[in-house]
Design a protein around this motif. Structure first.
Motif: not given
Length: 459
Positions: A223-232
């Motif tokens: 989890y990175l606050d500054q990036s988009d979330d990726y669904k794994d």
């Protein structure tokens, strides 16, 4: 221990980190039945710019390299790498040691990978190696499973014995190992066909070790606050392997499902708006939202329910979340920043409890200190996986100090100073007073005199 456990993580060449930084998650001596519950959480502290976020970002890159064979062919990924790989080193090096539970004894694996520029300026995999040994053996050297340099296989297990699998791997990965990892290619060209019944399931060290490496990559969540979330996505089938060599006379029972006791759930990161859910998975999504409601209700006792506002789009539902209160309703996108962060974190925290390896950058941002400490206490006690997070909040230190190897300090010169218990000293008090090696707080209130509060130059 939940099947796969990260022992050590080392990185060099990401953002400001121009020298090797290593995190240790477990003691050096590994017993036959390792107990890792006392080592399942680590908090990384450090001043702004010390490289904390760089470490977490590199973990996300590692995950992508392991499970996505098209990652380095993506121009967006290349642009991102160009921006975050250290300009001094001009290459990124990552090395991980991880332990895998076997039937009779744990196995130790070490994987290393290096990204460098090619003649065209594109980042490629210039070096890659996987090795293994029994985890309980102190003196036994690591046995190489495969080694790749500049896109060519320098060694692969079984090649000398003219093993059919190693020969097939050699042929099917030729000219591809600069732009994709051996692990990602092996999954695409061998594991997937085997899962679909188009290829037999091998039973040897090569098959099993690379299969474990792939699942290790799948178990990592960042989890990175500054990036988009990726669904794994997690593989929903199983393979079995065992090592029948003279050196390892033990069945490893590898797998993609049964070996790791993985269930059929995916890490579905919930968004406050526009969740795209297939109609087949909608009932599962409804159940997840009810669990999310119970989770958020702990933080907001006046929250009565969460409703799903859905719109049909062919075989999918586009779903927004509506927060239900006593006297009003509000779409989740208009909730507080803290609640919206908890909505996203829910999947990651749930995955850690279930056995995943989770990294969270700036865990404390927008979260109240009391809630953060309560969450950590729960995860330390009940989490079957691992959590590593960066933070500036000293409040959790007194919770973390109860476990071993749970606090690392990253200095301004990018060195790790692990916290070791010293009598009754409190790590939070020592940290505040600048008494932690490598973390001197040499800022005083008087330093701001004449800088803040003035609209222009003094007359």
């Amino acid at each position: 221990m939940k099947d796969i456990y990260l022992l050590n993580y080392s990185v060099k060449g990401i953002k400001t980190l121009d020298q090797l930084v290593s995190l240790s998650f477990y003691k050096k001596i590994i017993s036959k039945n390792p107990e890792t519950q006392e080592y399942n959480i680590k908090g990384i502290y450090g001043m702004n710019g010390s490289g904390k976020s760089g470490i977490v970002t590199s973990v996300e890159i590692l995950k992508n390299l392991l499970i996505n064979p098209e990652y380095l062919n993506n121009p967006i990924a290349q642009k991102n790498l160009d921006a975050i790989i250290n300009k001094k080193t001009e290459e990124l090096y990552i090395e991980v040691d991880y332990m895998v539970k076997a039937e009779e004894r744990p196995m130790l694996f070490q994987y290393s990978v290096k990204l460098s520029r090619d003649a065209t300026g594109k980042y490629i995999i210039s070096y890659e190696r996987l090795a293994t040994r029994k985890a309980t053996s102190k003196n036994e050297s690591m046995e190489t499973v495969f080694e790749v340099s500049d896109g060519e296989i320098k060694f692969i297990y079984g090649k000398r014995e003219l093993d059919g699998l190693s020969d097939a791997v050699f042929k099917k990965t030729m000219n591809l190992l600069s732009t994709a990892s051996m692990c990602a290619l092996f999954y695409k060209k061998f594991l997937v066909p085997a899962l679909n019944g188009h290829q037999k399931k091998e039973r040897n060290i090569l098959w099993g070790s690379i299969g474990v490496l792939y699942v290790f990559g799948e178990k990592i969540h960042v989890y990175l606050d500054q990036s988009d979330d990726y669904k794994d996505s997690i593989t929903q089938n199983s393979l079995e392997c065992y090592d029948d060599s003279e050196k390892y006379k033990v069945e490893i029972n590898l797998l993609i499902d049964s070996f790791l006791d993985m269930d059929n759930d995916c890490l579905n990161v919930i968004s406050d708006t526009r969740n795209i859910v297939s109609k087949k998975m909608y009932r599962h999504f409804e159940n997840t939202i009810q669990k999310l409601y119970k989770f958020l209700h702990i933080f907001k006792s006046d929250l009565k329910d969460i409703k799903i506002d859905k719109k049909e789009n062919h075989n999918f539902w586009i779903c927004d979340l509506v927060m239900i209160y006593e006297s009003y309703n509000i779409h989740a996108e208009f909730e507080s920043t803290g609640i919206k962060k908890l909505i996203k974190l829910f999947a990651y925290l749930n995955e850690m409890v279930r056995g995943g390896i989770v990294f969270i950058d700036e865990f404390d941002s927008n979260l109240h200190d009391v809630y953060l400490c309560a969450l950590l206490e729960y995860l330390m006690e009940y989490g079957e996986g691992q959590l590593c997070f960066t933070t500036h909040n000293v409040g959790p230190m007194d919770v973390l100090k109860q476990h071993k190897k749970s606090i690392d300090f990253l200095s301004e010169d990018h060195k790790i100073y692990p916290w070791t218990k010293n009598g009754n000293y409190s790590p939070s008090n020592l940290y505040r007073n600048g008494m932690i090696e490598g973390s001197p707080f040499n800022v005083d209130s008087i330093d701001f005199i004449g800088i803040l509060g003035s609209g222009g130059e003094d007359e």
